[in-house]
Write an enzyme that holds these catalytic residues in place. Structure first.
Site, short mmCIF file in Angstrom:
data_model
loop_
_atom_site.label_atom_id
_atom_site.label_comp_id
_atom_site.label_asym_id
_atom_site.label_seq_id
_atom_site.Cartn_x
_atom_site.Cartn_y
_atom_site.Cartn_z
N HIS A 1 8.11 5.63 -0.35
CA HIS A 1 9.49 5.83 0.23
C HIS A 1 10.09 7.06 -0.04
O HIS A 1 11.26 7.41 0.33
CB HIS A 1 10.39 4.76 -0.17
CG HIS A 1 10.16 3.36 0.30
ND1 HIS A 1 11.01 2.14 0.29
CD2 HIS A 1 9.00 2.69 1.04
CE1 HIS A 1 10.42 1.07 0.79
NE2 HIS A 1 9.19 1.67 1.14
N ASP B 1 2.28 4.52 2.24
CA ASP B 1 3.10 3.25 2.86
C ASP B 1 3.50 3.45 4.41
O ASP B 1 4.57 4.25 4.64
CB ASP B 1 4.37 3.05 2.00
CG ASP B 1 5.10 1.85 2.27
OD1 ASP B 1 4.63 0.92 3.13
OD2 ASP B 1 6.18 1.61 2.01
N GLU C 1 8.05 -2.94 9.61
CA GLU C 1 7.88 -3.99 8.44
C GLU C 1 9.09 -3.51 7.42
O GLU C 1 9.77 -4.03 6.91
CB GLU C 1 6.70 -3.48 7.63
CG GLU C 1 6.35 -4.17 6.58
CD GLU C 1 6.89 -3.85 5.12
OE1 GLU C 1 6.83 -4.87 4.26
OE2 GLU C 1 7.15 -2.75 5.15
N HIS D 1 1.23 -1.98 8.64
CA HIS D 1 2.45 -1.59 9.32
C HIS D 1 2.55 -0.06 9.72
O HIS D 1 2.33 0.80 8.94
CB HIS D 1 3.75 -1.89 8.80
CG HIS D 1 4.17 -1.31 7.56
ND1 HIS D 1 4.99 -0.35 7.48
CD2 HIS D 1 4.07 -1.73 5.99
CE1 HIS D 1 5.26 0.02 6.23
NE2 HIS D 1 4.75 -0.72 5.43
#
Lengths: 474, 474
Positions: free
Chosen positions: B435, B303, B337, B291
């Site tokens: 995150h 991520d 995502e 993503h």
């Protein structure tokens, strides 16, 4: 990745672990279940209450690098001794050993000029090298890719700086194999080129990555006469790439190298040893070791601070989990692995002198990354038994059980009866740090380090339970 | 570790690889040898000439984080489209999709006073949360360790800030399982506590380590009336430990939270798609995806920048190695995502609308660390075949082949015939970055990233060769 579907994933992941744990194998079912339970207890303790990471912080950031013969190496000896006493190990002592004492001296300088531009080259002397004359050495450079190529050139090396530029073979998944494929040019470059009248050698750093950290390491002059000794240094991989390119533009460019390193008389030092006495065979030993010395760049974190703290953590985890070893367990912090192996040799020599019976030994000296497996290098009677333990370790990610080299420091213990094993963590990042200023505490991950200590403890538990100097009895 | 004995080690390591490669398995011997040769070619290309790492540098350091609906997300769309065109893929296009557009607003503030000392709390709003009143909210804190515990407290939550403090279970070797065990308190904390009259929720960051980085992530209000919406934020794990301790000293301490995030109208965005046309079945597809969006802290490196560049690298490696796929391969850079899954849903919806036949899909969204294996979540006819490929991948360190969850973005493609797979790299470090502002390019290692791309390419090669929408034909 977010939480989507992860409850399901979690359940399945756990299911898959359970599946693996019930795999049949050559250990009897009862033992497998019992051993599996013990190993789970060890991993749980290491992952929730591991001490190795905080110990490593002290060793690498409070003390720093620990070159054989240095004041910091002595500090580390005292630190290790005190730490093992504080842990309440049954016996803690220092084993005296004389070590080589090489010092780097002033920061090295290297440069050359191409197209009117001066190029500064990140450089470091190799351990054991002599200095250049005090005003440095300037010479043309001859680039080679192996010791054999240098030998063939023979007298053409005369008056030149010989530049060994063989890179790591990136296609080798195991980076230690890539290291092995080119480290000879570091260790034997000077002794090869010196007799042909070369004035110095520079070697491309032994590293898997391209950057500006020079990586030091040991070299030797072998049996050549001392008037043929020449200075030997490593340059960064990025500088090596540039120099190679520039030599194609101007094969006659002049390279300047200055270093002031020297070898002092051997210095007194110590192996640091801590023991937990065996309940059944107090006079038979299992050794768990890493090396306390390091190179004098960086903090010696992955090489080999991690092995040092993992070795002590193995004994601590035995105590914390209440596992009583049958044999006496020894954590050994070896001195001078990097540059002489004096500690490892001394330890084996004394063991022989005292007729000590050594059942097994395990060494951690391949970095502190995620555990991938173990090597086995020992008596043939135990090899099948050792390999049969693999299913117990697979739930923790240790799938690679190989026959082969175990470790430098435990190597001298080798005989017909002992079982040696090398701890094998993931190798992808190791040679980015190894022997360079980049080998620092922040490159070590606590969970990875503690998983490794748990894996080693579990292996020692199995060795202690199933191995003896006689063939396996069950 | 120095060079001592390493020549031997190298030889043995290679020997051990050879041993593994010749393991018998359910693929016929001829295919095994041929597939093994092709896979070696893929790994060699990725390890010597991999492009993914430099692409990742552009995506993460030139563009930076890429929150759905943001200008950077649009930049990333254009970057991905141009890159795939530059690679000469057969077809490159943008698939429009409307995405949620939540913005963080000003830097959040949280603090409290204990024993006369003001404690500043590292904090970040959760994605989807409403703001606090403009002057913040101040209230007593009630600490709980699960959604269920909060529900039981019911009206006792009224007027309080509910502090969800369930930590990761450190004993779970797979950190995704630990994440799954506590992420519900992040996603559902506010919708649980709001209806009982709580004024806000704060949640311990979803992380495996103790430090001062707050980790954001998605949350939702579900079906509760909008007047029961309350602000929801994450605090760092270190701050959570401290707050828990301080609440024991003074259960009535007042916690202050201020955040100004808000949800704007949905914004137009795109999935970015590149194709290599299949030689035999041009109208049947294998999707390879990661993503493109990320959270708005850090650089969205692990991520999921790594999944994005690996997906494009799979197609590039097919071209570089000259492997002609039978089916059409699609690299899909999914949008959104993290916070809505709109891109994944849109992609599956359009596939259905156009009656596209999807043979297989693979997703990389678990970080860019050393490859450990793949999961399989697909039609039952192919599961044994999929599992039989394991020996081909073991020489490259991929030992973990599990049945289970494949990925969020490819999830909506699931039907009775498709074979889904999730790429599974080592998980130990992932939730230290995930995150948070700590998820940056420097945490990614080039070799690990390229090994992953090679593993994915090799899996796609096998799927393309042996899978079809009909049961396996051989």
């Amino acid at each position: 990745m977010k939480q989507h579907f992860l409850w399901l994933f979690s359940a399945l992941a756990l299911f898959s672990c359970t599946q693996k744990e019930s795999t049949t194998n050559t250990i009897s079912k009862t033992s497998f279940t019992k051993d599996s339970t013990t190993i789970k207890k060890v991993f749980d303790a290491a992952l929730t209450d591991g001490q190795a990471y905080e110990w490593l912080r002290e060793l690498t950031t409070d003390i720093g690098h620990r070159m054989s013969g240095s004041a910091q190496a002595q500090e580390a000896v005292e630190w290790g001794e005190q730490l093992m006493k504080d842990q309440g190990f049954d016996k803690v002592w220092l084993q005296p050993v004389m070590v080589p004492h090489w010092v780097r001296g002033e920061k090295e300088v290297a440069n050359y000029t191409i197209n009117g531009q001066k190029i500064d080259v990140p450089v470091c002397a190799l351990g054991g090298s002599i200095a250049t004359p005090s005003n440095g050495v300037t010479a043309e450079v001859i680039e080679v890719f192996s010791i054999e190529e240098a030998e063939k050139l023979g007298d053409k090396l005369k008056g030149k700086i010989v530049f060994f530029n063989r890179p790591f073979d990136a296609t080798l998944v195991n980076t230690f194999a890539a290291y092995s494929g080119c480290v000879k040019q570091r260790g034997e470059g000077a002794k090869t080129a010196g007799p042909f009248g070369a004035v110095a050698t520079i070697v491309r750093s032994m590293s898997s990555s391209i950057n500006d950290y020079p990586h030091t390491g040991g070299m030797g002059y072998g049996d050549i006469p001392s008037d043929q000794y020449i200075p030997s240094a490593a340059i960064s991989t990025l500088a090596a790439e540039k120099l190679s390119k520039h030599l194609k533009e101007n094969p006659n460019l002049k390279f300047y190298l200055k270093q002031s390193c020297k070898t002092l008389p051997d210095a007194p030092s110590f192996n640091v040893i801590g023991e937990i006495t065996g309940s059944e065979f107090p006079n038979k030993y299992i050794t768990i070791g890493g090396h306390l010395d390091s190179w004098d760049l960086g903090q010696g974190a992955h090489d080999d601070g991690t092995g040092v703290v993992q070795s002590m953590e193995v004994l601590r985890l035995f105590k914390e989990t209440g596992i009583k070893p049958r044999h006496t367990l020894r954590a050994v912090l070896f001195m001078n692995e990097e540059f002489g192996l004096r500690g490892g040799i001394k330890y084996a020599d004394e063991a022989k002198l005292k007729n000590e019976i050594h059942v097994a030994a395990i060494e951690s000296d391949a970095g502190g990354h995620t555990p991938r497996g173990f090597s086995y290098d020992g008596n043939k009677e135990n090899v099948d038994e050792f390999m049969s333990w693999k299913p117990l370790f697979e739930p923790y990610g240790l799938h690679q059980w190989d026959i082969g080299y175990a470790g430098a420091d435990i190597g001298p213990l080798k005989n017909k009866t002992i079982s040696l094993s090398g701890y094998r963590p993931d190798s992808q990042r190791y040679f980015e740090y190894h022997h360079s200023a980049n080998d620092t505490f922040d490159k070590v991950n606590a969970r990875e380090l503690h998983l490794g200590a748990a894996a080693m403890t579990s292996l020692v538990y199995m060795m202690d339970k199933y191995f003896d100097v006689e063939p396996v009895k069950k």
